[in-house]
Every structure is written in structure tokens, then in C-alpha cells.
Design a protein around this motif. Structure first.
Motif, mmCIF file in Angstrom:
data_model
loop_
_atom_site.group_PDB
_atom_site.id
_atom_site.type_symbol
_atom_site.label_atom_id
_atom_site.label_comp_id
_atom_site.label_asym_id
_atom_site.label_seq_id
_atom_site.Cartn_x
_atom_site.Cartn_y
_atom_site.Cartn_z
ATOM 1 N N ARG A 152 0.832 -1.218 0.000
ATOM 2 C CA ARG A 152 0.000 0.000 0.000
ATOM 3 C C ARG A 152 0.861 1.260 0.000
ATOM 4 N NH1 ARG A 152 -4.048 -0.073 4.786
ATOM 5 N NH2 ARG A 152 -4.385 2.105 4.257
ATOM 6 N N PHE A 163 1.310 3.933 -3.194
ATOM 7 C CA PHE A 163 1.100 5.365 -2.947
ATOM 8 C C PHE A 163 2.339 6.160 -3.376
ATOM 9 C CE2 PHE A 163 1.631 8.804 0.325
ATOM 10 C CZ PHE A 163 0.690 9.670 -0.210
ATOM 11 N N ARG A 218 2.438 6.562 -7.046
ATOM 12 C CA ARG A 218 1.529 7.599 -7.556
ATOM 13 C C ARG A 218 2.144 8.987 -7.364
ATOM 14 N NH1 ARG A 218 -4.587 7.334 -5.778
ATOM 15 N NH2 ARG A 218 -4.921 8.193 -7.854
ATOM 16 N N ILE A 259 -2.074 8.521 4.208
ATOM 17 C CA ILE A 259 -1.979 7.974 2.840
ATOM 18 C C ILE A 259 -3.375 7.941 2.209
ATOM 19 C CG2 ILE A 259 -1.584 5.831 1.525
ATOM 20 C CD1 ILE A 259 0.863 5.319 3.182
ATOM 21 N N ARG A 260 -4.359 7.476 2.979
ATOM 22 C CA ARG A 260 -5.728 7.374 2.477
ATOM 23 C C ARG A 260 -6.239 8.749 2.025
ATOM 24 N NH1 ARG A 260 -10.573 7.997 4.747
ATOM 25 N NH2 ARG A 260 -9.641 8.422 6.775
ATOM 26 N N ASN A 280 -4.307 10.004 -1.014
ATOM 27 C CA ASN A 280 -4.753 9.267 -2.206
ATOM 28 C C ASN A 280 -6.041 9.870 -2.762
ATOM 29 O OD1 ASN A 280 -3.138 7.214 -3.295
ATOM 30 N ND2 ASN A 280 -3.533 5.882 -1.522
ATOM 31 N N GLN A 281 -6.939 10.251 -1.841
ATOM 32 C CA GLN A 281 -8.201 10.883 -2.280
ATOM 33 C C GLN A 281 -7.916 12.201 -3.009
ATOM 34 O OE1 GLN A 281 -10.624 11.257 1.227
ATOM 35 N NE2 GLN A 281 -11.062 9.057 1.302
ATOM 36 N N ASP A 321 -6.807 11.328 -6.387
ATOM 37 C CA ASP A 321 -7.980 10.908 -7.187
ATOM 38 C C ASP A 321 -8.722 12.125 -7.740
ATOM 39 O OD1 ASP A 321 -7.433 8.321 -6.540
ATOM 40 O OD2 ASP A 321 -8.951 8.164 -4.947
#
Ligand SMILES: [Zn+2]
Length: 457
Positions: free
Chosen positions: A321, A325, A328, A368-369, A372-373, A376
Motif C-alpha cells: 500500500r 502510494f 503515484r 496515505i488514504r 490518495n483521495q 484521485d
């Protein structure tokens, strides 16, 4: 402010070193008669974490780890193999250091051998006898007299009624006995040719005195932190305190930190249960050093950690994970900012709170979550991406679970370079074939504005 749980006071305390900005850290090292097992490495990884966090918070750490190259076990091994004690010790010291390096544990500044410090041990024993804290027994061994030291038992909170005055025990590893313990063990037939001369005749030092002698020899009588596994607390560390305080009449160590046990499938590791692992067993089972590090560091050092070979998948996907990340972010920029994102503050607060790695990790994954959003929704700025790269770099300076380039084998790197040649010659077909070849070998290659990027699949 860093805070640590001090086993001596059974409280979390603010950390204040004796000398500003500097930390003297002593950790009990391996007994070099066999390979260290993964339970030992849990302790060594905890100590490595402590050092990394102290360093990240600006401290200069001076770390000493002793090598126990004389005791019942090392002597038995040398006699069984009919080898010299030094040869046996050297073999397992080298193996230990290789293991340390493969787990990316930062090495100590010094690894003194017990056998190089017999003189210092004899000196302390002499002082203890002079001060009536020790006595010579009938067989010319020397024992510490625990009843003459009223604070004996303070570290492990032994009630005085459990202390057996005047009973001697020479087994250094016995956990149940609260007796006078051996400082010097007189030579016995089974010790063979291994002995040293002393004022009390031929013999060898006990295990506990070695750590008192070496720590005070290098650090002075009073220093900052002493660590070990929880199994070292008694009798080893209790006895170290007794010896040092009584010999030098000064405080010995300010902070005692102990890591908990490692269990294997909910049981204590033992050879008879066939759940006893050394590091190479893990690697043979497909574990990477980073995966083992992750499992150890995702539990708090004062909680028991339950290891099983199955946990490899959990560690692997957790690390993946982060890598996905990171990948990206690198598509956006490979710049690293000098500034860190706000989430670092909470991450650091957890580390400051007695090295709370599980919560620091949770904070990191939460960040990270959220980031990541942002990616996105295409609203992560170049600056923010550069800060995020810096956080990953900082995170990895503590956890060290992201291996650079996934340890890409040379053969694979060669194929990547060949493909780059084809691409610059605009030989697209050949370049595609090489990409397929890489994929069949388990490596996904992606072309990014920053060059080709490989991911292990
Ligand atoms: Zn020790």
C-alpha cells in the motif's frame, strides 16, 4: 518531548539525558554459542527503533552492545566441539552481525567482548568484597550478598520475604531464585582449559558482572539508558544494578527500557515445540527483512507480539500500500520538499509517547488514504506531493520497510537498460517484447515522465 516507560519507576517519564543532546545507551548483546533466534531480534529491533527515534529528535546516540563470549553455554559448546572458545565466539559473532545487517539494524558504536574486560570485572568484585557486599565461598567462587543491599529487588519489585539470605545460586539464568548470585565462578572440571587467574584462583566471571564492568568502563558509573528483553530484567538487570550501585555508590542508569516477548502461534518459542526460528528460517520461507521489520514494529514494544509464518501476507500487503502510494506520488514529482505535511506532527506525537509505533503507523496510513483521495480528485499540488515524498522518506528513516528498487536483480536491471536503448532508437517492437519479458519474470514496468519505473508483482 520524548517520553519513555521506565521499568524502574513503572511510569512514563520525560526523557532528559545527563549531558544535553547526548545519549549513552547500553544494550545487552548476544551470547555467542549459537545463532540468535527471532525473539532476540525482536529486542534488537526495538533497540534499533529507540536509536532511530532518538536520532530523529536530534540526539547524538552513543550505543554499546556487549558480546557475551564466556559463560556456561559458550564453554560447553567449545568443549563439545573441541575448539577454542575464541573460535566458537567469533563464528557466532560474525553470524550475529550478518543477521543485524540483513535486518537493517543500525550497528552499535562498539561491541566489546566480555573476555577482553576480565580485569575490570575482577576490580569491581574486589571492591564489592572490601565493602562487604560480596564474599568468597568454600570452593573459591565469589558471591554477591543480597541481604547487605537493602534496595535489592527494586527493579522487579520483589518482596523482601522472597529473598533467600545466604543461599547461593551459580546458575546465571535461573529465573526463580532470589539468592546470592555468582560474581566469580571457580574453575570446574567440565570447564576444561577455559579459565582466567584471579585473586581467588582459577575461574571465570559470572554473566551479570560483565555488563556492570563494560558499561561503566566505557560510559562512567552513571549513564542514560539501559535496554534488554523483559527476560533480562530478572535476575540479570536486577543484579547489574546491585553490583554497580554497591561498588560505586552512585546512581547507575536513569532509564531502564524492556521489550516484551515474541510468541510464535501464541506459544513461547521452544525447540521442542518446533516453533523455534532463526532468521534464515524466515528468509527460507519467503520473508523479506522488511516484512519481518513491519510485523515487529506494528506492535508496541511493551506488548507481546504473536508471530506466525502466515503473517507474511499481511506485512506484504501493508508495505505494498505504501509503495503504490509512493509510486503515484512519483508520477507527479520526484522532488522532496524541505517541509513536511501537517500529519507528521501527530505521527511524531505517537513516537514521542513511549515509541507508540502502532498508532504512528495508523496515523501514517490514514494520511496515505486522505492524500490518495486528493490525487484521485486531482487536487494535490506539486508542493504537496513534494512534501508527501519527504514524509515517506522520514517515515522510512524510522521504520525502514521500503527497500529501494525492491532489490531489483542485476539481470532485470540489464533488461530495463536494453529496453531503454531500444526506446531511444525508436525500436518500439523490440522494446515491447522486453517489457513482456520483464512481466513474465514478475516485474511490471511503467514509463513515467521521470523514467521507467519497476514494480515487483
Ligand atoms: Zn547485560
Amino acid at each position: 518531548m520524548l517520553r519513555f516507560y521506565n521499568s524502574l519507576t513503572q511510569k512514563k517519564e520525560d526523557f532528559k539525558p545527563i549531558e544535553k543532546g547526548k545519549v549513552k545507551l547500553y544494550t545487552c548483546g548476544p551470547t555467542v554459542y549459537d545463532y540468535s533466534h527471532i525473539g532476540n531480534f525482536r529486542t534488537f529491533l526495538f533497540e534499533d527503533l529507540l536509536k532511530r527515534v532518538l536520532t530523529a529528535f536530534g540526539y547524538e546516540v552513543y550505543h554499546i552492545m556487549n558480546i557475551t563470549d564466556v559463560d556456561d553455554k559458550t564453554i560447553k559448546k567449545a568443549n563439545d566441539e573441541n575448539k577454542d572458545l575464541k573460535e566458537v565466539a567469533l563464528r557466532y559473532t560474525e553470524a550475529f552481525k550478518n543477521d543485524i545487517r540483513s535486518l537493517k539494524i543500525n550497528e552499535a558504536d562498539l561491541y566489546p567482548n566480555a573476555t577482553d574486560h576480565i580485569e575490570e570485572m575482577v576490580k569491581i568484585i574486589k571492591i564489592l568484597i572490601e565493602k562487604d557486599f560480596a564474599y568468597v565461598s568454600e570452593d573459591n567462587s565469589v558471591f554477591f550478598k543480597i541481604s547487605n543491599y537493602p534496595d535489592y529487588g527494586n527493579l522487579v519489585k520483589i518482596s523482601k520475604s522472597n529473598i533467600n539470605d545466604n543461599q547461593q545460586v551459580s546458575d546465571e539464568y535461573g529465573l526463580d531464585n532470589v539468592n546470592d548470585f555468582a560474581l566469580w565462578k571457580s574453575h570446574k572440571e567440565e570447564d576444561g582449559k577455559f579459565y582466567w587467574d584471579s585473586p581467588w584462583g582459577k575461574g571465570r566471571p559470572g554473566w551479570h558482572i560483565e555488563c556492570s564492568a563494560m558499561s561503566t568502563h566505557y560510559f562512567g558509573n552513571h549513564f542514560d539508558i539501559h535496554c534488554g528483553g523483559v527476560d533480562n530484567k530478572f535476575p540479570h538487570h536486577e543484579n547489574e544494578i546491585a553490583q554497580s550501585v554497591c561498588a560505586f555508590n552512585e546512581p547507575f542508569v536513569n532509564y531502564w527500557l524492556h521489550s516484551e516477548f515474541l510468541l510464535v502461534e501464541d506459544q513461547k518459542m521452544s525447540k521442542s515445540l518446533k516453533n523455534y526460528y532463526i532468521l534464515s528460517d524466515l528468509f527460507d520461507n519467503g520473508f523479506s527483512p522488511e516484512e519481518f521489520r513491519f510485523i515487529m514494529l506494528s506492535s508496541h514494544y511493551r506488548s507481546r507480539v504473536n508471530f506466525s509464518m502466515d503473517r507474511k501476507d499481511e506485512a506484504r500487503s501493508a508495505i505494498k500500500r505504501i509503495k503504490e502510494f509512493e509510486s503515484r506520488l512519483l508520477d507527479i514529482t520526484n522532488e522532496k520538499s524541505n517541509e513536511l505535511p501537517k500529519a507528521v506532527k501527530l505521527f511524531n506525537q505517537h513516537l514521542c509517547n513511549d515509541l507508540d509505533t502502532p498508532n504512528a503507523l495508523a496515523e501514517f496510513y490514514n494520511w496515505i488514504r486522505l492524500t490518495n483521495q486528493q490525487i484521485d480528485h486531482k487536487n494535490l499540488s506539486l508542493d504537496e506531493a513534494a512534501q508527501a515524498n519527504a514524509f515517506i522518506f522520514y517515515f522510512n528513516s524510522i521504520f525502514d520497510i521500503l527497500s529501494p528498487n525492491d532489490n531489483v536483480p542485476e539481470e532485470i536491471m540489464r533488461l530495463v537498460q536494453m529496453r531503454e536503448q531500444h526506446r531511444s532508437n525508436k525500436e518500439w517492437e523490440k522494446s515491447d517484447l522486453l517489457r513482456d519479458d520483464l512481466l513474465s519474470k514478475g516485474w511490471l514496468l511503467k514509463d513515467t515522465p521521470n523514467g521507467p519505473k519497476l514494480t515487483k508483482i
